[in-house]
Write a protein that holds these residues in place. Structure first.
Motif, PDB file in Angstrom:
ATOM      1  N   SER A  23       0.836  -1.190   0.000  1.00 45.63           N
ATOM      2  CA  SER A  23       0.000   0.000   0.000  1.00 45.63           C
ATOM      3  C   SER A  23       0.870   1.239   0.000  1.00 45.63           C
ATOM      4  O   SER A  23       2.007   1.217   0.474  1.00 45.63           O
ATOM      5  CB  SER A  23      -0.892   0.020   1.245  1.00 45.63           C
ATOM      6  OG  SER A  23      -1.722  -1.107   1.280  1.00 45.63           O
ATOM      7  N   SER A  24       0.344   2.335  -0.521  1.00 46.23           N
ATOM      8  CA  SER A  24       1.091   3.594  -0.509  1.00 46.23           C
ATOM      9  C   SER A  24       1.082   4.197   0.895  1.00 46.23           C
ATOM     10  O   SER A  24       0.167   3.948   1.686  1.00 46.23           O
ATOM     11  CB  SER A  24       0.513   4.576  -1.523  1.00 46.23           C
ATOM     12  OG  SER A  24      -0.844   4.816  -1.279  1.00 46.23           O
TER      13      SER A  24
ATOM     14  N   GLY B  93      -1.509  -2.809  -9.536  1.00 44.46           N
ATOM     15  CA  GLY B  93      -1.639  -1.398  -9.849  1.00 44.46           C
ATOM     16  C   GLY B  93      -0.992  -1.072 -11.189  1.00 44.46           C
ATOM     17  O   GLY B  93      -0.353  -1.920 -11.813  1.00 44.46           O
ATOM     18  N   THR B  94      -1.155   0.166 -11.626  1.00 42.53           N
ATOM     19  CA  THR B  94      -0.562   0.597 -12.891  1.00 42.53           C
ATOM     20  C   THR B  94       0.466   1.692 -12.634  1.00 42.53           C
ATOM     21  O   THR B  94       0.484   2.307 -11.568  1.00 42.53           O
ATOM     22  CB  THR B  94      -1.640   1.124 -13.847  1.00 42.53           C
ATOM     23  OG1 THR B  94      -2.307   2.233 -13.214  1.00 42.53           O
ATOM     24  CG2 THR B  94      -2.651   0.049 -14.192  1.00 42.53           C
ATOM     25  N   GLY B  95       1.322   1.924 -13.625  1.00 50.08           N
ATOM     26  CA  GLY B  95       2.341   2.962 -13.506  1.00 50.08           C
ATOM     27  C   GLY B  95       3.550   2.442 -12.770  1.00 50.08           C
ATOM     28  O   GLY B  95       4.101   1.402 -13.101  1.00 50.08           O
ATOM     29  N   SER B  96       3.939   3.164 -11.735  1.00 52.54           N
ATOM     30  CA  SER B  96       5.098   2.769 -10.928  1.00 52.54           C
ATOM     31  C   SER B  96       4.860   3.189  -9.489  1.00 52.54           C
ATOM     32  O   SER B  96       3.972   3.985  -9.204  1.00 52.54           O
ATOM     33  CB  SER B  96       6.373   3.403 -11.474  1.00 52.54           C
ATOM     34  OG  SER B  96       6.278   4.813 -11.445  1.00 52.54           O
ATOM     35  N   GLN B  97       5.669   2.639  -8.580  1.00 55.47           N
ATOM     36  CA  GLN B  97       5.549   2.952  -7.158  1.00 55.47           C
ATOM     37  C   GLN B  97       6.923   3.283  -6.604  1.00 55.47           C
ATOM     38  O   GLN B  97       7.903   2.595  -6.895  1.00 55.47           O
ATOM     39  CB  GLN B  97       4.939   1.778  -6.399  1.00 55.47           C
ATOM     40  CG  GLN B  97       4.626   2.102  -4.940  1.00 55.47           C
ATOM     41  CD  GLN B  97       3.793   1.008  -4.274  1.00 55.47           C
ATOM     42  OE1 GLN B  97       3.652  -0.096  -4.769  1.00 55.47           O
ATOM     43  NE2 GLN B  97       3.225   1.344  -3.117  1.00 55.47           N
TER      44      GLN B  97
ATOM     45  N   THR C  12       6.824   2.909   1.449  1.00 51.75           N
ATOM     46  CA  THR C  12       6.311   3.041   0.090  1.00 51.75           C
ATOM     47  C   THR C  12       5.492   4.297  -0.116  1.00 51.75           C
ATOM     48  O   THR C  12       4.776   4.757   0.765  1.00 51.75           O
ATOM     49  CB  THR C  12       5.440   1.828  -0.271  1.00 51.75           C
ATOM     50  OG1 THR C  12       4.554   1.549   0.805  1.00 51.75           O
ATOM     51  CG2 THR C  12       6.288   0.614  -0.551  1.00 51.75           C
TER      52      THR C  12
ATOM     53  N   VAL D 147       3.275   6.542  -3.494  1.00 52.99           N
ATOM     54  CA  VAL D 147       2.277   6.246  -4.527  1.00 52.99           C
ATOM     55  C   VAL D 147       3.003   5.573  -5.685  1.00 52.99           C
ATOM     56  O   VAL D 147       4.214   5.727  -5.835  1.00 52.99           O
ATOM     57  CB  VAL D 147       1.557   7.545  -4.971  1.00 52.99           C
ATOM     58  CG1 VAL D 147       0.811   8.150  -3.796  1.00 52.99           C
ATOM     59  CG2 VAL D 147       2.501   8.560  -5.564  1.00 52.99           C
ATOM     60  N   ASN D 148       2.393   4.803  -6.463  1.00 52.18           N
ATOM     61  CA  ASN D 148       0.995   4.434  -6.606  1.00 52.18           C
ATOM     62  C   ASN D 148       0.701   3.192  -5.780  1.00 52.18           C
ATOM     63  O   ASN D 148       1.556   2.339  -5.609  1.00 52.18           O
ATOM     64  CB  ASN D 148       0.659   4.149  -8.063  1.00 52.18           C
ATOM     65  CG  ASN D 148       0.612   5.382  -8.910  1.00 52.18           C
ATOM     66  OD1 ASN D 148       0.125   6.410  -8.486  1.00 52.18           O
ATOM     67  ND2 ASN D 148       1.126   5.285 -10.117  1.00 52.18           N
ATOM     68  N   HIS D 149      -0.519   3.066  -5.360  1.00 55.03           N
ATOM     69  CA  HIS D 149      -0.944   1.962  -4.504  1.00 55.03           C
ATOM     70  C   HIS D 149      -0.816   0.607  -5.207  1.00 55.03           C
ATOM     71  O   HIS D 149      -1.229   0.454  -6.349  1.00 55.03           O
ATOM     72  CB  HIS D 149      -2.389   2.198  -4.082  1.00 55.03           C
ATOM     73  CG  HIS D 149      -2.961   1.132  -3.225  1.00 55.03           C
ATOM     74  ND1 HIS D 149      -2.622   0.982  -1.905  1.00 55.03           N
ATOM     75  CD2 HIS D 149      -3.838   0.141  -3.493  1.00 55.03           C
ATOM     76  CE1 HIS D 149      -3.288  -0.038  -1.394  1.00 55.03           C
ATOM     77  NE2 HIS D 149      -4.029  -0.563  -2.341  1.00 55.03           N
TER      78      HIS D 149
ATOM     79  N   VAL E 126       1.452  -1.380  -6.629  1.00 61.95           N
ATOM     80  CA  VAL E 126       2.225  -1.769  -7.812  1.00 61.95           C
ATOM     81  C   VAL E 126       3.284  -2.778  -7.377  1.00 61.95           C
ATOM     82  O   VAL E 126       3.366  -3.885  -7.904  1.00 61.95           O
ATOM     83  CB  VAL E 126       2.883  -0.544  -8.496  1.00 61.95           C
ATOM     84  CG1 VAL E 126       3.867  -0.996  -9.568  1.00 61.95           C
ATOM     85  CG2 VAL E 126       1.827   0.369  -9.084  1.00 61.95           C
TER      86      VAL E 126
END
Length: 150
Positions: free
Chosen positions: A10-11, A40-44, A100, A102-104, A106
């Motif tokens: 989790s973020s 999740g999408t994108g990156s964390q 961690t 954002v993103n949640h 990933v």
């Protein structure tokens, strides 16, 4: 060794597992086994943290690593989280962990079950890891993480 299970991160959460250091060491980095398959999408964003032990709980912040970016879809592998400055540790218990952003969900860390192994709490990533660790919940997920040094 890598853990047998994975958990999405989790973020804005800090989590750490307790380890014992048998010999004095100069720590240069933390190494964690993780992937980017949390759904999740994108990156964390994440960073490694080292906390002192305070009566069996994480206490004062000793060091944090540079931050890393974990892209969605990253395969399971070991990631080195380098410290900006080395730290000399004496034998004893320490808490090694991950903080961690954002993103949640990933990134996922690998873990094995060990009774009462992990502590975690909510901690805003943008202002850095709290010092001291703060009030925390406990579970039995021992994070696949270790310190690198000499």
């Amino acid at each position: 060794s890598p853990g047998g299970s994975f958990s999405a991160m989790s973020s804005n959460v800090k989590r750490a597992a307790r380890f014992f250091l048998f010999f004095p060491a100069r720590i240069t980095a933390l190494r964690v086994h993780l992937d980017g398959n949390g759904g999740g999408t994108g990156s964390q964003l994440l960073r490694g943290v080292i906390y002192a032990d305070s009566g069996g709980q994480p206490g004062g912040l000793l060091r944090r690593s540079f931050q890393a970016v974990i892209p969605a879809g990253r395969p399971p592998e070991w990631l080195n989280l380098h410290l900006p400055f080395t730290i000399d540790l004496s034998p004893g218990h320490y808490w090694l962990g991950l903080h961690t952003g954002v993103n949640h969900a990933v990134a996922r860390y690998s873990w094995d079950a060990r009774v009462d192994a992990r502590r975690y709490n909510i901690d805003n990533f943008t202002d850095g890891p709290s010092n001291p660790f703060g009030s925390a919940l406990a579970d039995s997920q021992s994070i696949a993480i270790h310190a690198l040094g000499y």
